[in-house]
Design a protein around this motif. Structure first.
Motif, mmCIF file in Angstrom:
data_model
loop_
_atom_site.group_PDB
_atom_site.id
_atom_site.type_symbol
_atom_site.label_atom_id
_atom_site.label_comp_id
_atom_site.label_asym_id
_atom_site.label_seq_id
_atom_site.Cartn_x
_atom_site.Cartn_y
_atom_site.Cartn_z
ATOM 1 N N UNK A 195 60.585 -23.952 56.839
ATOM 2 C CA UNK A 195 60.509 -25.115 57.480
ATOM 3 C C UNK A 195 61.802 -24.984 58.318
ATOM 4 N N UNK A 196 62.115 -26.049 59.072
ATOM 5 C CA UNK A 196 63.217 -25.880 60.161
ATOM 6 C C UNK A 196 64.637 -25.718 59.303
ATOM 7 N N UNK A 197 64.593 -26.302 57.980
ATOM 8 C CA UNK A 197 65.963 -25.943 57.473
ATOM 9 C C UNK A 197 65.911 -24.393 56.597
ATOM 10 N N UNK A 198 64.786 -23.836 56.845
ATOM 11 C CA UNK A 198 64.847 -22.463 56.210
ATOM 12 C C UNK A 198 64.036 -22.165 55.044
ATOM 13 N N UNK A 199 63.807 -23.209 54.295
ATOM 14 C CA UNK A 199 63.279 -23.478 53.113
ATOM 15 C C UNK A 199 61.722 -22.920 52.908
ATOM 16 N N UNK A 200 61.357 -21.845 52.070
ATOM 17 C CA UNK A 200 60.161 -21.332 52.080
ATOM 18 C C UNK A 200 59.071 -22.095 51.456
ATOM 19 N N UNK A 201 57.701 -22.308 52.040
ATOM 20 C CA UNK A 201 56.674 -22.987 51.286
ATOM 21 C C UNK A 201 55.269 -22.203 51.253
ATOM 22 N N UNK A 202 54.616 -22.697 50.232
ATOM 23 C CA UNK A 202 53.329 -21.788 50.212
ATOM 24 C C UNK A 202 52.266 -22.871 49.859
ATOM 25 N N UNK A 203 51.069 -22.630 50.859
ATOM 26 C CA UNK A 203 49.920 -23.461 50.941
ATOM 27 C C UNK A 203 48.694 -22.411 50.741
ATOM 28 N N UNK A 204 47.587 -23.111 49.996
ATOM 29 C CA UNK A 204 46.471 -22.257 50.073
ATOM 30 C C UNK A 204 45.896 -22.202 51.360
ATOM 31 N N UNK A 205 45.601 -21.026 51.850
ATOM 32 C CA UNK A 205 45.102 -20.757 53.281
ATOM 33 C C UNK A 205 43.787 -21.156 53.597
ATOM 34 N N UNK A 206 43.498 -22.431 53.264
ATOM 35 C CA UNK A 206 42.163 -22.850 53.534
ATOM 36 C C UNK A 206 42.314 -24.401 53.549
ATOM 37 N N UNK A 207 41.812 -24.819 54.792
ATOM 38 C CA UNK A 207 41.743 -26.446 55.033
ATOM 39 C C UNK A 207 40.761 -27.059 54.114
ATOM 40 N N UNK A 208 41.259 -28.123 53.219
ATOM 41 C CA UNK A 208 40.174 -28.703 52.333
ATOM 42 C C UNK A 208 39.258 -29.492 52.969
ATOM 43 N N UNK A 209 39.239 -29.639 54.360
ATOM 44 C CA UNK A 209 38.122 -30.126 54.963
ATOM 45 C C UNK A 209 36.934 -29.170 55.171
ATOM 46 N N UNK A 210 37.079 -28.253 55.976
ATOM 47 C CA UNK A 210 35.845 -27.166 56.133
ATOM 48 C C UNK A 210 36.220 -25.888 55.839
ATOM 49 N N UNK A 211 37.513 -25.693 55.280
ATOM 50 C CA UNK A 211 38.028 -24.296 54.718
ATOM 51 C C UNK A 211 38.301 -23.447 56.013
ATOM 52 N N UNK A 212 38.673 -24.062 56.893
ATOM 53 C CA UNK A 212 39.502 -23.073 57.940
ATOM 54 C C UNK A 212 40.734 -22.644 57.709
ATOM 55 N N UNK A 213 40.979 -21.389 57.641
ATOM 56 C CA UNK A 213 42.230 -20.812 57.270
ATOM 57 C C UNK A 213 43.445 -21.537 57.971
ATOM 58 N N UNK A 214 44.405 -21.988 57.207
ATOM 59 C CA UNK A 214 45.457 -22.827 57.867
ATOM 60 C C UNK A 214 46.253 -21.797 58.647
ATOM 61 N N UNK A 215 46.403 -20.640 58.452
ATOM 62 C CA UNK A 215 47.396 -19.747 59.279
ATOM 63 C C UNK A 215 46.818 -19.662 60.668
ATOM 64 N N UNK A 216 45.772 -19.936 61.059
ATOM 65 C CA UNK A 216 45.201 -20.028 62.233
ATOM 66 C C UNK A 216 45.559 -21.281 63.073
ATOM 67 N N UNK A 217 46.076 -22.184 62.461
ATOM 68 C CA UNK A 217 46.715 -23.500 63.115
ATOM 69 C C UNK A 217 48.189 -23.447 63.538
ATOM 70 N N UNK A 218 48.666 -24.592 64.008
ATOM 71 C CA UNK A 218 49.950 -24.801 64.451
ATOM 72 C C UNK A 218 50.925 -25.363 63.186
#
Length: 375
Positions: free
Chosen positions: A50-73
């Protein structure tokens, strides 16, 4: 036959253990306001800061229709899916916006979550805690906190900036987590796989006696004098007498190997992990910290060179081993050199049994053990 009494046939199950921390990516590869892909335990992840430099981890799939989130903004706080613009909090996965909803549609957006995982940065790596997966199709909710912090390298004495060095190395291995781990702890392959004029040769093989003891979730090679047939041991004698130089090596589930060398007030510490990527692929990550040889020019670069040689030799060996394992995945484990491998399989089985029954884990070692082998 009596001579076969010490043999044990073992077929690795390649089962990947959950409810543990795993290294995901080197920290210097994870940049602010960017999204990075990773795979742990056959689970696709998107990693970021994030902006403060803290790391995060999400499952790389939108719960809506499964689109990989790394493709987003990613704006430094929220991740936006590139398919329909659904937006999620980067740290807890809570949905913040569904652009297609009209004003009179009262879907409770904040009850929707993308998969999110506890995430920490320690000693040059981003770690992710991988919990037990929920039932198929159950969806996600606000994630629980990890029960303990991510593992750290042990450090000694003054540890302020400049008092010690830190370096890491990472390499993919084309084998399952079980083969990666027992290869990591194998004490007898060194003279054959890791031959080098500056390390050791097969002509230096001699009998060794090591003492082991049980520790929680693992076992320890008790403090001992390092092998006299290795060049680094001879260099350590520049700092301390031979009898005062000690090495301790721990293995702890699910995949941690700690090694600590003391030479007077000087020390070297490493934390090596074998991370399951898929059932047939793992990755070895070595991170080392030390206050010894700090005067040596290009010390971290030299250490990484040595590590890289070792890891590449192991990687190539496992690549060749994988060819044979296609046809006969069973292992023939002998005493005493393969006893650590047996302990690993027994620890893993005991952990899974305790998890199944809800009882305490029954440690396979009931007390100290002395092993002998030639290497």
């Amino acid at each position: 036959m009596p001579e076969l009494d010490s043999l044990q046939r073992q077929a690795p199950d390649s089962l990947m253990l959950t409810n543990f921390w795993y290294r995901a990516l080197p920290a210097d590869r994870v940049h602010r306001n960017q999204l990075h892909q990773a795979m742990l335990l056959e689970t696709p992840l998107v990693i970021g800061r994030d902006r403060a430099g803290r790391p995060f981890a999400l499952r790389d799939a939108c719960p809506h229709r499964g689109m990989p989130l790394h493709c987003g903004k990613f704006d430094g706080e929220s991740v936006e899916c590139s398919y329909h613009g659904w937006t999620f909090d980067a740290h807890n996965g809570q949905c913040q916006l569904i652009p297609s909803l009209t004003n009179d549609q009262n879907l409770k957006v904040d009850r929707i979550y993308a998969g999110s995982y506890p995430c920490e940065e320690q000693d040059g790596f981003v770690w992710v805690y991988m919990p037990e997966p929920g039932p198929q199709g159950a969806g996600f909710s606000r994630p629980d906190e990890a029960p303990e912090p991510a593992p750290q390298i042990e450090k000694f004495g003054e540890t302020s900036s400049g008092k010690y060095k830190l370096a890491y190395l990472t390499a993919d291995m084309p084998v399952s987590i079980d083969h990666g781990i027992i290869g990591l702890m194998d004490p007898a392959h060194g003279p054959f796989v890791h031959q080098a004029w500056w390390w050791r040769s097969r002509h230096s093989i001699h009998e060794k006696i090591k003492h082991f003891e049980p520790i929680p979730n693992g076992f320890r090679m008790s403090a001992h004098t390092p092998s006299s047939n290795s060049a680094p041991y001879k260099l350590l004698r520049l700092y301390a007498s031979a009898d005062s130089i000690t090495t301790t090596i721990d293995f702890v589930l699910p995949n941690l190997r700690r090694e600590i060398i003391h030479a007077g007030k000087y020390w070297f510490s490493s934390l090596t992990t074998v991370t399951p990527i898929t059932r047939n692929q793992c990755r070895i990550d070595v991170v080392a910290a030390w206050n010894i040889f700090r005067w040596l020019p290009f010390g971290p670069e030299l250490l990484k060179f040595v590590f890289a040689k070792f890891v590449e030799q192991d990687r190539r060996t496992m690549e060749l081993q994988a060819e044979g394992l296609q046809y006969n995945p069973h292992l023939m484990l002998i005493d005493d050199a393969d006893r650590p491998a047996k302990w690993y399989f027994q620890l893993k089985a005991a952990h899974l049994e305790a998890k199944r029954t809800g009882g305490e884990m029954k440690h396979p070692m009931i007390g100290p053990v002395t092993l002998k082998w030639r290497s």
